[in-house]
Design an enzyme around this catalytic site. Structure first.
Site, PDB file in Angstrom:
ATOM      1  N   LYS A 197     -18.511 -26.483   4.743  1.00  0.00           N
ATOM      2  CA  LYS A 197     -18.187 -26.009   3.547  1.00  0.00           C
ATOM      3  C   LYS A 197     -18.576 -26.692   2.472  1.00  0.00           C
ATOM      4  CE  LYS A 197     -14.053 -25.025   0.838  1.00  0.00           C
ATOM      5  NZ  LYS A 197     -15.064 -25.357  -0.221  1.00  0.00           N
ATOM      6  N   GLU A 272     -13.320 -39.623   2.851  1.00  0.00           N
ATOM      7  CA  GLU A 272     -14.262 -40.429   1.884  1.00  0.00           C
ATOM      8  C   GLU A 272     -13.469 -39.862   0.533  1.00  0.00           C
ATOM      9  OE1 GLU A 272     -16.228 -42.706   2.157  1.00  0.00           O
ATOM     10  OE2 GLU A 272     -16.546 -42.566   4.281  1.00  0.00           O
ATOM     11  N   CYS A 306     -18.041 -41.073  -7.078  1.00  0.00           N
ATOM     12  CA  CYS A 306     -16.896 -41.646  -6.654  1.00  0.00           C
ATOM     13  C   CYS A 306     -16.659 -43.310  -6.665  1.00  0.00           C
ATOM     14  CB  CYS A 306     -16.518 -41.507  -4.933  1.00  0.00           C
ATOM     15  SG  CYS A 306     -18.034 -41.617  -4.061  1.00  0.00           S
ATOM     16  N   GLU A 403      -8.226 -42.045 -11.540  1.00  0.00           N
ATOM     17  CA  GLU A 403      -9.784 -41.672 -11.499  1.00  0.00           C
ATOM     18  C   GLU A 403     -10.004 -40.363 -12.320  1.00  0.00           C
ATOM     19  OE1 GLU A 403     -11.251 -39.566  -8.253  1.00  0.00           O
ATOM     20  OE2 GLU A 403     -12.972 -40.884  -7.942  1.00  0.00           O
TER      21      GLU A 403
HETATM   22  P1  NAD Z   1     -11.682 -31.912  -4.129  1.00  0.00           P
HETATM   23  O1  NAD Z   1     -10.737 -32.525  -3.510  1.00  0.00           O
HETATM   24  O2  NAD Z   1     -11.013 -31.007  -5.374  1.00  0.00           O
HETATM   25  O3  NAD Z   1     -12.742 -30.853  -3.382  1.00  0.00           O
HETATM   26  C1  NAD Z   1     -13.196 -30.959  -2.591  1.00  0.00           C
HETATM   27  C2  NAD Z   1     -13.440 -30.104  -1.263  1.00  0.00           C
HETATM   28  O4  NAD Z   1     -12.465 -29.697  -0.854  1.00  0.00           O
HETATM   29  C3  NAD Z   1     -13.964 -28.678  -1.880  1.00  0.00           C
HETATM   30  O5  NAD Z   1     -15.023 -28.193  -1.154  1.00  0.00           O
HETATM   31  C4  NAD Z   1     -12.947 -27.811  -1.905  1.00  0.00           C
HETATM   32  O6  NAD Z   1     -12.925 -26.714  -2.111  1.00  0.00           O
HETATM   33  C5  NAD Z   1     -12.062 -28.328  -0.681  1.00  0.00           C
HETATM   34  N1  NAD Z   1     -10.781 -28.066  -0.954  1.00  0.00           N
HETATM   35  C6  NAD Z   1      -9.722 -28.062  -2.019  1.00  0.00           C
HETATM   36  N2  NAD Z   1      -8.756 -27.883  -1.538  1.00  0.00           N
HETATM   37  C7  NAD Z   1      -8.396 -28.013  -0.203  1.00  0.00           C
HETATM   38  C8  NAD Z   1      -7.376 -27.941   0.934  1.00  0.00           C
HETATM   39  N3  NAD Z   1      -6.122 -27.694   0.410  1.00  0.00           N
HETATM   40  N4  NAD Z   1      -7.613 -27.924   2.048  1.00  0.00           N
HETATM   41  C9  NAD Z   1      -9.133 -28.213   2.507  1.00  0.00           C
HETATM   42  N5  NAD Z   1     -10.115 -28.224   1.479  1.00  0.00           N
HETATM   43  C10 NAD Z   1      -9.672 -28.325   0.234  1.00  0.00           C
HETATM   44  O7  NAD Z   1     -12.701 -32.737  -4.749  1.00  0.00           O
HETATM   45  P2  NAD Z   1     -13.798 -32.273  -5.902  1.00  0.00           P
HETATM   46  O8  NAD Z   1     -13.273 -32.219  -7.274  1.00  0.00           O
HETATM   47  O9  NAD Z   1     -14.855 -31.377  -5.410  1.00  0.00           O
HETATM   48  O10 NAD Z   1     -14.440 -33.755  -5.941  1.00  0.00           O
HETATM   49  C11 NAD Z   1     -14.137 -34.766  -6.615  1.00  0.00           C
HETATM   50  C12 NAD Z   1     -13.478 -36.050  -5.913  1.00  0.00           C
HETATM   51  O11 NAD Z   1     -14.434 -36.214  -4.826  1.00  0.00           O
HETATM   52  C13 NAD Z   1     -13.308 -37.303  -6.577  1.00  0.00           C
HETATM   53  O12 NAD Z   1     -11.861 -37.696  -6.203  1.00  0.00           O
HETATM   54  C14 NAD Z   1     -14.453 -38.051  -6.096  1.00  0.00           C
HETATM   55  O13 NAD Z   1     -13.995 -39.498  -5.961  1.00  0.00           O
HETATM   56  C15 NAD Z   1     -14.282 -37.673  -4.489  1.00  0.00           C
HETATM   57  N6  NAD Z   1     -15.496 -38.222  -3.905  1.00  0.00           N
HETATM   58  C16 NAD Z   1     -15.503 -39.266  -3.111  1.00  0.00           C
HETATM   59  C17 NAD Z   1     -16.667 -39.596  -2.384  1.00  0.00           C
HETATM   60  C18 NAD Z   1     -16.634 -40.715  -1.337  1.00  0.00           C
HETATM   61  O14 NAD Z   1     -17.584 -41.091  -0.496  1.00  0.00           O
HETATM   62  N7  NAD Z   1     -15.479 -41.471  -1.443  1.00  0.00           N
HETATM   63  C19 NAD Z   1     -17.858 -39.081  -2.589  1.00  0.00           C
HETATM   64  C20 NAD Z   1     -18.211 -37.935  -3.941  1.00  0.00           C
HETATM   65  C21 NAD Z   1     -16.996 -37.571  -4.101  1.00  0.00           C
END
Ligand code: NAD
Length: 499
Positions: A197, A272, A306, A403
Site C-alpha cells: 500500500k 520504521e 526520517c 518531528e
Molecule cells: P503516515 O503515518 O501518515 O502514513 C504512512 C502510511 O500509513 C500511508 O500509506 C498512510 O495511508 C498509512 N496509514 C495512515 N493511517 C493508517 C492507519 N490507521 N492504519 C494503517 N495505515 C495507515 O506517515 P507519512 O506522513 O506518510 O510519512 C511521514 C512519516 O514517515 C514521518 O514520521 C517519517 O519520519 C516517517 N518515515 C520513517 C522512515 C523510517 O525508515 N524510519 C522512513 C520514511 C518516513
C-alpha cells in the site's frame, strides 16, 4: 551512497515527457497480475505539490480490495509459484527488476518529482539507489539457510528458514521509490508474497514500478498493490487475519495503531517510524565539512527524510560562528520548481504538511529561539517554504522535541562530551545520529553511548543497503537493510529425525 548535492549529478530531462504521458489517465489496483478498478468504483485525486494541479486519479481501494489482494497473494503463496522455485531463479528475477529500473530511470525519477515534489537531482539519485537495493537483495535467495544442530548418534536435528507468508507492506509518501525495494526486496528474496500500500499522497511511482515489475517473470499474485487511504486500506491490512506480517514505514502515531491492530492474529511487525536525530559537532571537527553535511542533513527532500539531522548540537565555543555559517549556506540554497536542476529544494508534499511546518516555525520564534534565516512560506502556487535555521535553541523547546518533517533545523549549544550525549539521548526518538570530531576515541565512545539505530561519524545521511537501518525507542521496531531485514521476513523451523 549519499544524496548530498545537486551540483555533481547529471539529469536526463527526457524522462519528463514520458512521465507526463504515462501519468495522464486513471490508475488502477494490481491484484493477481491484473490491473483493476476499486470494487467500489471510487477514485481519489493525486496532486502535483509544486503547482497544486490534479495530476490524475488513483483507484480508492478499501477493505474489499484488500481482501481480493490477500486472496491473490495467498493463492500465489500456497501454489509455491515463487518460494517453491530455485533460489537462483529468484535472484535472476530480482536482477531483472533492477535492470528495468535502470532502463526506465529518467521516467521513474520524473514521475516521483511530479507526484511528491522531490527535486529531480534527488529523485534521480533515489532511482539509482532503488536499483541497487534490488541488486543487493538479489544476492540473498541463495544465502538464506538453516543449520544442522549437534546431537548424539540417535537423532538428527536441523533448522529451516521458511518465508513468513503474505506480507502487508505500508509506505509513506516521502521517498516511495526507495521504500518499495526496501520492503519488497527482502520480502521477495525470502520467498514471501505481498500486498503493498503506497501513500495516497504519492502513489504514482509505486504503480509505475509495479507495472515494470509485471513485465519481468515475477509470477502473478506475488506482488499486489492497493491504493487508497490509511484509515481504510491501511487499517484493513493491519487487521487482516490472513496477513502474516506487516511492515510499516510512517509516523510514530500510526505505527502505534498498527502495532495494536496487528495483535488480532499476532502478525510479525516491523515499524520504521519518525526521528529527531542529533547531529553533534565537537570543536575539533573539520568544521567546513561538518557544516556542509549539516545543511544537507536537514534540507534534502525539504527535510522530509526520517533520519534528517534536525537537532544540530554545536559546542558552545563555536555555536555562534557555526550558526552564522549554517544560515549563510542555507539561505543560498534555491527553492522552486523541482524539475529545474538549479533548485536544491522543491515544495513540501501537501498543504497540510506546509501548515504543520509553518506552525512549528511560529512555535520556535514564540519559545525564544533565534531565527537566523528563512521562516516564511513562499507565496504563489505550490507548497514551498524557505529552509529555516533557528539557533540558541534548548532541547526542551517544541522544535527540538517533535518531528517537523520540513526544512527546519534547531541549533542547540552543548558544554562537553557528557552533555552532548545526555542531550542527544534526551528524546523519545532514536533513529539516527551524527558525530563530528577528529578524536577517534571520542568518536567511538560517543557512538557507543548514543541510543540510535544508525550513527554516522564525520559524515551524515549516507545510505547503503548493507548497513542496517531502524530505530531505538519510539523510532521503531526491527531493522531494514542488512541481514537483519531477511530475518524479519523468515520463520525459523527446527526439524528432528529419530533414527
Ligand atoms: P503516515 O503515518 O501518515 O502514513 C504512512 C502510511 O500509513 C500511508 O500509506 C498512510 O495511508 C498509512 N496509514 C495512515 N493511517 C493508517 C492507519 N490507521 N492504519 C494503517 N495505515 C495507515 O506517515 P507519512 O506522513 O506518510 O510519512 C511521514 C512519516 O514517515 C514521518 O514520521 C517519517 O519520519 C516517517 N518515515 C520513517 C522512515 C523510517 O525508515 N524510519 C522512513 C520514511 C518516513
Amino acid at each position: 551512497m549519499s544524496f548530498t548535492s545537486n551540483s555533481a549529478t547529471s539529469y536526463d530531462l527526457s524522462g519528463v515527457e514520458r512521465a507526463r504521458k504515462w501519468i495522464a489517465g486513471p490508475k488502477s489496483l494490481l491484484i493477481g497480475g491484473k490491473w483493476l478498478p476499486a470494487v467500489s468504483g471510487k477514485t481519489l485525486d493525486t496532486v502535483n505539490p509544486a503547482t497544486e494541479e490534479v495530476l490524475t486519479t488513483l483507484a480508492e481501494g478499501d477493505a474489499a480490495d484488500v481482501d481480493a489482494a490477500v486472496d491473490a497473494a495467498e493463492a500465489a503463496f500456497n501454489a509455491r509459484s515463487w518460494h517453491g522455485i530455485s533460489p537462483h531463479q529468484r535472484t535472476k528475477t530480482l536482477l531483472r527488476i533492477a535492470e528495468t529500473i535502470d532502463r526506465n530511470a529518467a521516467e521513474l525519477a520524473a514521475i516521483e518529482t511530479l507526484d511528491n515534489g522531490m527535486p529531480l537531482w534527488f529523485s534521480t539519485a533515489v532511482v539509482a539507489m532503488a536499483a541497487d537495493v534490488f541488486r543487493y537483495y538479489a544476492g540473498w535467495p541463495t544465502k538464506i539457510m538453516g543449520s544442522t544442530v549437534p546431537t548424539d548418534d540417535s537423532t538428527f536435528i536441523y533448522t529451516l528458514k521458511d518465508p513468513v507468508g503474505v506480507c502487508g507492506l505500508i509506505n509513506p509518501w516521502n521517498v516511495p521509490l526507495l521504500l518499495v525495494p526496501t520492503k519488497i526486496g527482502p520480502a521477495l528474496a525470502a520467498g514471501n508474497t505481498v500486498v503493498l500500500k503506497p501513500s495516497e499522497l504519492a502513489a504514482l511511482s509505486t504503480i509505475r514500478l509495479a507495472e515494470l515489475i509485471q513485465e519481468t517473470d515475477l509470477p502473478p499474485g506475488v506482488l499486489n498493490v492497493v491504493t487508497g487511504y490509511g484509515q481504510t486500506v491501511g487499517e484493513a491490512i493491519s487487521t487482516h487475519s490472513r496477513i502474516d506480517k506487516v511492515s510499516f514505514t510512517g509516523s510514530t502515531a500510526v505505527g502505534k495503531r498498527i502495532l495494536q491492530a496487528s495483535a488480532g492474529n499476532l502478525k510479525r511487525v516491523t515499524l520504521e517510524l519518525g526521528g529527531k536525530s542529533p547531529n553533534i559537532i565537537f570543536p575539533d571537527a573539520d568544521i567546513e565539512r561538518a557544516i556542509d553535511a549539516a545543511v544537507n542533513g536537514f534540507t534534502r527532500n525539504s527535510g522530509q527524510i526520517c533520519s534528517s539531522g534536525t537537532r544540530l548540537f554545536v559546542h558552545e565555543s563555536i555555536h555562534d560562528e557555526v550558526a552564522e555559517r549554517v544560515a549563510r549556506i542555507t539561505a543560498a540554497r534555491k527553492v522552486g520548481d523541482p524539475l529545474d536542476p538549479a533548485n536544491f529544494l522543491g515544495p513540501v508534499v501537501s498543504g497540510t504538511q506546509l501548515s504543520r511546518v509553518m506552525s512549528y516555525i511560529e512555535s520556535g520564534g514564540g519559545d525564544g529561539a533565534t531565527l537566523m534565516t528563512g521562516g516564511e512560506r513562499i507565496e504563489g502556487k505550490g507548497y514551498f517554504v524557505q529552509p529555516t535555521v533557528f539557533s540558541g535553541v534548548t532541547n526542551a523547546m517544541k522544535i527540538a522535541r517533535e518531528e517537523i518533517f520540513g526544512p527546519v533545523v534547531a541549533i542547540i549549544p552543548f558544554r562537553d562530551e557528557e552533555d552532548a550525549i545526555f542531550q542527544g539521548n534526551d528524546s523519545t526518538y532514536g533513529l539516527a545520529a551524527g558525530i563530528w570530531t577528529k578524536d577517534i576515541s571520542r568518536a567511538h565512545k560517543v557512538a557507543r553511548a548514543l541510543k540510535a539505530g544508525r550513527i554516522w561519524i564525520n559524515t551524515y545521511g549516507e545510505s547503503d543497503p548493507v548497513m542496517p537501518f531502524g530505530g531505538f525507542k519510539q523510532s521503531g521496531i526491527g531493522r531494514e537493510f542488512g541481514a537483519e531485514s531477511l530475518a524479519a521476513y523468515t520463520e525459523n523451523k527446527s526439524v528432528q529425525v529419530r533414527f
